[in-house]
Design an enzyme around this catalytic site. Structure first.
Site, mmCIF file in Angstrom:
data_model
loop_
_atom_site.group_PDB
_atom_site.id
_atom_site.type_symbol
_atom_site.label_atom_id
_atom_site.label_comp_id
_atom_site.label_asym_id
_atom_site.label_seq_id
_atom_site.Cartn_x
_atom_site.Cartn_y
_atom_site.Cartn_z
ATOM 1 C CG HIS A 67 -1.390 1.322 1.323
ATOM 2 N ND1 HIS A 67 -3.405 1.194 1.115
ATOM 3 C CD2 HIS A 67 -1.930 2.502 1.470
ATOM 4 C CE1 HIS A 67 -3.882 2.563 1.454
ATOM 5 N NE2 HIS A 67 -2.243 3.136 2.035
ATOM 6 C CD GLU A 68 1.575 3.394 3.273
ATOM 7 O OE1 GLU A 68 2.001 4.635 3.190
ATOM 8 O OE2 GLU A 68 0.687 3.341 4.337
ATOM 9 C CG HIS B 98 0.545 6.250 -0.666
ATOM 10 N ND1 HIS B 98 -0.945 7.277 -0.756
ATOM 11 C CD2 HIS B 98 -0.345 5.921 0.688
ATOM 12 C CE1 HIS B 98 -1.579 6.746 -0.680
ATOM 13 N NE2 HIS B 98 -1.580 5.856 0.431
ATOM 14 C CG HIS C 19 0.184 8.857 -6.868
ATOM 15 N ND1 HIS C 19 -1.307 8.900 -6.070
ATOM 16 C CD2 HIS C 19 -0.228 9.573 -7.898
ATOM 17 C CE1 HIS C 19 -1.974 9.591 -6.918
ATOM 18 N NE2 HIS C 19 -1.058 10.097 -8.097
HETATM 19 ZN ZN LIG Z 1 -2.384 5.061 1.676
#
Ligand SMILES: [Zn+2]
Length: 723
Positions: free
Chosen positions: A502-503, A506, A509
């Site tokens: 998940h991290e 980011h 992104h």
């Molecule tokens: Zn998050």
């Protein structure tokens, strides 16, 4: 991983990118003061990565003071420019202002989040209201707004491209939203409210850190920890020793209501104690009680919204969201409630049966839920978390899992560095290379729980990508994985594995950001969009080809058996009444607090009022909150009460973005899964776009259709009542 993470994009004007003193007008430029000390110049490390070997705790306060002065002088130079306002001399010049402030703020807030101490806490308390006043001084400056408005009003004739137009629009609307159109009396009131909000939310955070530490479970008899592994008991003994209680055992609280040890502790009284420690951590009527702060924050926010003519805080803050207004968000969540409540009741009945079958005679309570859900789960899927953990060693998960998926999808490669200074010896660093071999950025990884780190997991940038400045991204991921005792392998749960993916979603992104302006690049996107790419990246954690590559027994190197993989995947649909329910409850609770009018908010003052409102709001939902409490209670809901705005009226974003994510997962799977072509398409349409375009358009460019809620409801075993 739902609800476990935030990105840090909350410093608005204060950490706007900025540049050297090149904004003064030709004639009689006002003197722009020169900074001194470490933060006066960009770091000379690769990609301007922060040089922690040169930064001292005593540097921050003077650097903040200097940087604010310089920023103010730069803004004054824009105002004093005798030339007519243009996009370049006003909007771009603003984007270039405050560079030193950006440098000090990014490093400082990285450390107060992940590696704080008393000195930094004191600087934070002192500087927060000043930063807030500084930021207001710029966004509420009438002469500056007059220039911005002149450019905005002429926008149709300026021939701006899409990115320039978006920067202009965001700058103008941001100032209007901050109060540029208000009367002088109203502006003064907003400044006053902002300043108090800044102080009181900082106070909330600091009290909560102390309260959470103080509410740890302490036992002096090892037998009370029956059910925990030897390694966990050893870790509890070590924590006790570190806290000056040798011979005892300490289980530190995680920031959620639910505590991981509840699933293992066999002594029901100890479980209840641990749960109550968590639930009442900040409600002890002592100096760390946060409830009066909560009441005041909510009241101030409602008052501020009223000054802007909005009925409540939620309506005020959602102006730039993908969902745009509270009604859309509430409707979206409430449609899930009936099916979810039914699911919670059915799950509780199943657990009561399991309790009875094990020879016990009580009805399930929140502190029993995890333990008995685990028992049913183990029967249904016949594996336990400990067995699974043997296949997940943290650095192997990172390098052979997270990085591997990024290589297959995007062609990225990673090289570990050992020469960059770090703020804690547990932090590791990597160079990140693009598919063509050029450097894309630098990645910092800070995985372990510490007492001086706030709870949860997050990503942010030390350096933002920007073509305007020629900057490449320097990015960090912070997690809170309990650290194994020295000499033990660092094994992690599958939940933590998903959080790592998940991290890193980011981080991708941020790494693929490809914008002119840092304020629109990378993860500088709407609250209800920012969690979308990160949630999508979680899908690769359990994708067979990726799992096979990283999930290997730490001792033997044997790959995880296919049967175990199948069970992990099937088990992910288990216990949704709790796992999904606690998030929906927290999201609805957030919206209820922030849908109060100023009058309603003013009536909530005493600690007992806060509890009463919380209780009433939760009961109103129709969900079984006595059995499944919300993931965060008001008194420790730091997502929404840390920072003047924080994630307030925004916690629904995790669910909204999950809708986008589930629908996107379906797109990947329908198009062949883990391929370079799919990765490139996602990078081109979503990951590289920042906030330079309308979110619905980006989404349609990627999937070819409007977001659909069906894949998300299916994933949780929920079928909507109608349609
Ligand atoms: Zn998050």
């Amino acid at each position: 991983m739902l609800g476990g993470c935030t990105t840090m994009q909350d410093y608005s004007t204060a950490d706007r990118p900025e540049t050297a003193a090149d904004t003064a007008a030709e004639n009689g430029p006002p003197a722009i003061p020169q900074g001194t000390g470490y933060f006066a110049q960009p770091s000379d490390l690769p990609l301007h990565a922060p040089d922690f070997s040169k930064i001292k705790d005593s540097d921050y306060a003077p650097a903040f003071e200097q940087a604010m002065k310089i920023h103010s002088a730069e803004v004054q130079a824009i105002i004093d420019n005798p030339a007519q306002p243009t996009f370049e001399n006003t909007i771009v010049a603003l984007e270039k202002s405050g560079r030193m402030l950006g440098r000090v703020a990014t490093v400082f807030y990285a450390l107060t989040g992940a590696n704080t101490n008393d000195t930094l806490q004191a600087v934070d308390a002192e500087i927060s209201p000043k930063l807030s006043a500084h930021s207001d001084g710029i966004t509420l400056n009438p002469q500056l707004f007059a220039r911005v408005k002149a450019v905005y009003d002429a926008r149709a004739s300026l021939g701006l491209d899409a990115e320039d137009s978006k920067l202009l629009e965001e700058t103008y609307k941001g100032m209007v939203h901050a109060g540029a159109m208000l009367t002088p009396e109203q502006k003064a009131k907003v400044k006053e409210i902002n300043s108090e909000l800044s102080t009181i939310t900082t106070e909330f955070s600091q009290k909560l850190i102390s309260a959470t530490k103080a509410a740890a479970l302490v036992v002096d008899d090892k037998s009370k920890l029956a059910g925990l592994s030897d390694a966990e008991i050893a870790a509890a003994a070590k924590t006790a020793e570190e806290r000056g209680m040798p011979g005892k055992y300490v289980i530190a609280l995680q920031n959620t209501t639910r505590q991981p040890s509840l699933g293992a502790l066999t002594d029901r009284a100890v479980r209840e104690e641990l749960f109550n420690n968590s639930w009442t951590r900040a409600e002890k009527n002592d100096e760390n009680d946060t409830r009066e702060a909560v009441a005041r924050i909510v009241e101030l926010r409602a008052q501020k919204a009223a000054l802007f003519g909005e009925p409540d805080w939620a309506s005020y803050v959602m102006w730039d969201r993908m969902a745009k207004n509270p009604k859309t968000a509430l409707d979206f969540m409430e449609q899930m409630v009936p099916a979810l409540a039914a699911r919670q009741r059915a799950d509780a009945a199943m657990l009561d049966k399991e309790i009875k079958a094990s020879g016990k005679n009580f009805a399930v309570k929140p502190w029993d839920w995890e333990m008995y859900a685990d028992k049913v789960k183990a029967k249904k899927f016949a594996f336990n978390e400990d067995e699974v953990k043997q296949y997940f060693e943290v650095h192997r998960v990172l390098e052979d899992g997270v990085f591997y998926a990024a290589n297959k999808l995007y062609g990225l490669t990673f090289k570990k560095r050992t020469d960059l200074p770090v703020y804690n010896p547990d932090v590791s660093t990597y160079d990140v290379f693009d598919a063509d071999g050029s450097q894309l950025g630098i990645f910092y990884f800070d995985p372990f729980q510490r007492d001086n780190k706030r709870g949860g997991a997050w990503m942010s940038n030390f350096v933002d990508q920007s073509h305007l400045f020629g900057d490449k991204p320097v990015i960090y991921n912070v997690l809170n994985i309990p650290k194994a005792p020295d000499g033990e392998p660092q094994l992690v749960s599958f939940d933590n594995v998903e959080t790592m993916f998940h991290e890193f979603g980011h981080a991708l992104h941020g790494f693929f950001a490809n914008g002119k302006y840092a304020s629109l690049s990378g993860t500088a996107v709407a609250r209800d969009f920012v969690e979308y790419p990160s949630q999508t990246n979680e899908m690769w954690a359990s994708y067979p080809e990726v799992l096979a590559h990283y999930a290997k027994n730490w001792k033997t190197g044997a790959p995880i058996p296919q049967a175990l993989i199948d069970k992990i995947i099937a088990a992910k649909k288990f216990n949704q009444g709790y796992d999904f329910g606690e998030v929906v409850e927290a999201a609805l609770l957030d919206m209820k607090w922030h849908a109060l009018t100023p009058e309603q908010a003013a009536a909530i003052k005493a600690p007992a009022d806060v509890d009463a409102f919380e209780d009433k709001s939760l009961k109103q939902l129709g969900l079984e909150t006595d059995l499944v409490p919300p993931r965060y209670r008001s008194s420790y809901f730091s997502h929404i009460f840390s920072g003047p705005t924080g994630y307030s009226a925004g916690y629904y974003s995790y669910l909204w973005t999950e809708m986008l994510d589930r629908d996107s997962q379906k797109w990947f799977l329908d198009h062949g899964g883990l391929t370079r072509a799919n990765g490139q398409h996602y990078r081109d349409t979503i990951l590289s776009r920042g906030a330079a375009e309308d979110y619905f358009k980006m989404y349609k460019d990627f999937t070819g259709h409007e977001p659909s809620v069906e894949p998300m409801l299916e994933a949780h075993g929920l079928v909507p009542d109608k349609k």
